[in-house]
Design an enzyme around this catalytic site. Structure first.
Site, PDB file in Angstrom:
ATOM      1  N   SER A  48     -39.710   7.962 -28.677  1.00  0.00           N
ATOM      2  CA  SER A  48     -40.348   9.138 -28.096  1.00  0.00           C
ATOM      3  C   SER A  48     -39.531   9.560 -26.864  1.00  0.00           C
ATOM      4  CB  SER A  48     -41.764   8.782 -27.657  1.00  0.00           C
ATOM      5  OG  SER A  48     -41.682   7.812 -26.621  1.00  0.00           O
ATOM      6  N   ASP A  80     -38.639  10.765 -31.822  1.00  0.00           N
ATOM      7  CA  ASP A  80     -40.082  10.861 -32.032  1.00  0.00           C
ATOM      8  C   ASP A  80     -40.729  11.764 -30.960  1.00  0.00           C
ATOM      9  OD1 ASP A  80     -42.308  10.210 -33.489  1.00  0.00           O
ATOM     10  OD2 ASP A  80     -42.607   8.229 -32.602  1.00  0.00           O
ATOM     11  N   ASP A 102     -43.122  18.104 -31.682  1.00  0.00           N
ATOM     12  CA  ASP A 102     -44.582  17.997 -31.619  1.00  0.00           C
ATOM     13  C   ASP A 102     -45.193  18.942 -30.601  1.00  0.00           C
ATOM     14  OD1 ASP A 102     -47.211  17.326 -31.492  1.00  0.00           O
ATOM     15  OD2 ASP A 102     -46.901  15.262 -30.823  1.00  0.00           O
ATOM     16  N   GLU A 134     -45.738  19.099 -36.492  1.00  0.00           N
ATOM     17  CA  GLU A 134     -47.025  18.403 -36.389  1.00  0.00           C
ATOM     18  C   GLU A 134     -48.176  19.398 -36.331  1.00  0.00           C
ATOM     19  OE1 GLU A 134     -45.483  14.522 -35.610  1.00  0.00           O
ATOM     20  OE2 GLU A 134     -47.444  14.879 -34.729  1.00  0.00           O
ATOM     21  N   HIS A 181     -53.110   7.722 -33.042  1.00  0.00           N
ATOM     22  CA  HIS A 181     -52.157   6.941 -32.239  1.00  0.00           C
ATOM     23  C   HIS A 181     -52.893   5.830 -31.499  1.00  0.00           C
ATOM     24  CE1 HIS A 181     -49.227  10.484 -32.308  1.00  0.00           C
ATOM     25  NE2 HIS A 181     -48.580   9.464 -32.832  1.00  0.00           N
ATOM     26  N   HIS A 215     -48.426   9.323 -38.926  1.00  0.00           N
ATOM     27  CA  HIS A 215     -48.276   8.752 -37.584  1.00  0.00           C
ATOM     28  C   HIS A 215     -49.426   7.798 -37.309  1.00  0.00           C
ATOM     29  CE1 HIS A 215     -45.032  11.115 -35.566  1.00  0.00           C
ATOM     30  NE2 HIS A 215     -45.175  11.803 -36.689  1.00  0.00           N
ATOM     31  N   SER A 218     -50.497   1.914 -37.128  1.00  0.00           N
ATOM     32  CA  SER A 218     -50.930   0.579 -36.673  1.00  0.00           C
ATOM     33  C   SER A 218     -52.428   0.385 -36.883  1.00  0.00           C
ATOM     34  CB  SER A 218     -50.627   0.395 -35.186  1.00  0.00           C
ATOM     35  OG  SER A 218     -49.241   0.311 -34.974  1.00  0.00           O
ATOM     36  N   ASN A 239     -46.091   1.657 -34.286  1.00  0.00           N
ATOM     37  CA  ASN A 239     -45.612   1.422 -32.924  1.00  0.00           C
ATOM     38  C   ASN A 239     -46.475   0.376 -32.212  1.00  0.00           C
ATOM     39  OD1 ASN A 239     -44.489   1.529 -30.377  1.00  0.00           O
ATOM     40  ND2 ASN A 239     -44.728   3.716 -30.072  1.00  0.00           N
TER      41      ASN A 239
END
Ligand SMILES: [Zn+2]
Length: 294
Positions: A48, A80, A102, A134, A181, A215, A218, A239
């Site tokens: 990022s 990113d 984004d 995005e 996220h 995205h 996780s 991430n």
């Protein structure tokens, strides 16, 4: 060496997805690269704006290029979550293979207008660079959150996805389909999982007809990830899971050798800890089961 677009086409035809892992130091690069070589699949590393600021945009490009060339291995580099054309141009000039542009926090008309401009500006520098746009709301910050934000109003629709892709000419689209996220504490403990809207993914794929990125992968339920890939997801971002493994590995390495000061004797614990997470995610994204090997 095949380019990233070819590898995405190939992954799409085979019904698998390419894993994208965020890195912000050499230890993370080593872990991701070692895991990808072991599973023997292409891999994307991403940074990022904040991660690039720490590592150095041109420095990480040189490092990833050197790995790709020396080992003749398909490791690619993604810029990113980039929020301005200036930062995008910096990454394009440094030789990044793809970029996530984004502006999803802006009203959709403004997002469309500026993303279209970015696609034109970046392709003028490097025509083969893939540009991702995005839409929708998937929250911010790949870290541990206290509570879950309400993202239900920000889910993407097939119609919106189609219009966005047609107006901006992005190569890749990142929709909001139940993903988020960061992770909740309960997800880090393994007590809860993120769930995805598989029907929504399939509808967006039919309408938008581009590569799709998930995205905030996780902490997502494994079966949902398999179904999401079958429904049209081509890239999955991980991430926070790596950051958690990084910290645990470091704590373990320090605790194991309380008097050690040599970094290369402490940090292999971190590499091992992160590599394990990356390896198991790559197996899942590539339709392999642990134990069956490559
Ligand atoms: Zn993301």
């Amino acid at each position: 060496m095949r380019c990233l677009r070819d590898l995405l086409e190939k992954a799409q035809q085979s019904g698998v997805a390419i894993g994208h892992f965020n890195i912000s130091d050499l230890v993370l690069v080593k872990a991701v690269f070692a895991a990808a070589r072991e599973v023997n699949v292409p891999v994307l590393v991403g940074l990022s704006e904040g991660e690039r600021e720490f590592v150095g945009t041109r420095q990480i490009a040189a490092l990833v290029r050197s790995l790709r060339e020396e080992f003749d291995f398909p490791i690619f580099l993604n810029a990113d979550h980039t929020h301005s054309i200036a930062k995008g141009i910096e990454a394009a000039k440094a030789g990044f293979d793809s970029i996530v542009f984004d502006l999803s926090a802006l009203p959709i008309e403004e997002n469309v207008r500026q993303t279209k401009e970015a696609v034109e500006a970046l392709k003028a520098i490097n025509p083969s660079m893939l540009v991702e746009g995005e839409i929708g709301d998937i929250g911010t910050g790949s870290e541990i959150h206290e509570s879950s934000p309400d993202l239900s109003k920000g889910l993407s629709t097939a119609e919106e996805a189609k219009q966005f892709v047609e107006s901006t000419r992005v190569d890749i689209l990142a929709p909001a389909v139940g993903n988020m996220h960061g992770m909740l504490k309960s997800m880090v403990e393994g007590e809860t999982k993120k769930r995805l809207d598989i029907e929504r993914i399939a509808g967006i794929k039919r309408a938008a007809r581009v590569f799709l990125t998930l995205h905030g992968g996780s902490g997502t339920d494994d079966e949902d990830l398999r179904k999401a890939i079958a429904a049209g997801i081509n890239i999955v971002h991980i991430n926070t899971e790596l950051r958690v493994a990084w910290r645990h590995g470091l704590e373990h390495g320090l605790a194991k050798q309380p008097d050690e000061v040599v970094p290369y004797k402490i940090l292999p614990s971190v590499v091992d800890s992160v590599k394990q997470v990356v390896g198991s995610r790559l197996q899942l994204f590539n339709g392999r089961h642990v134990g069956h090997g490559a």
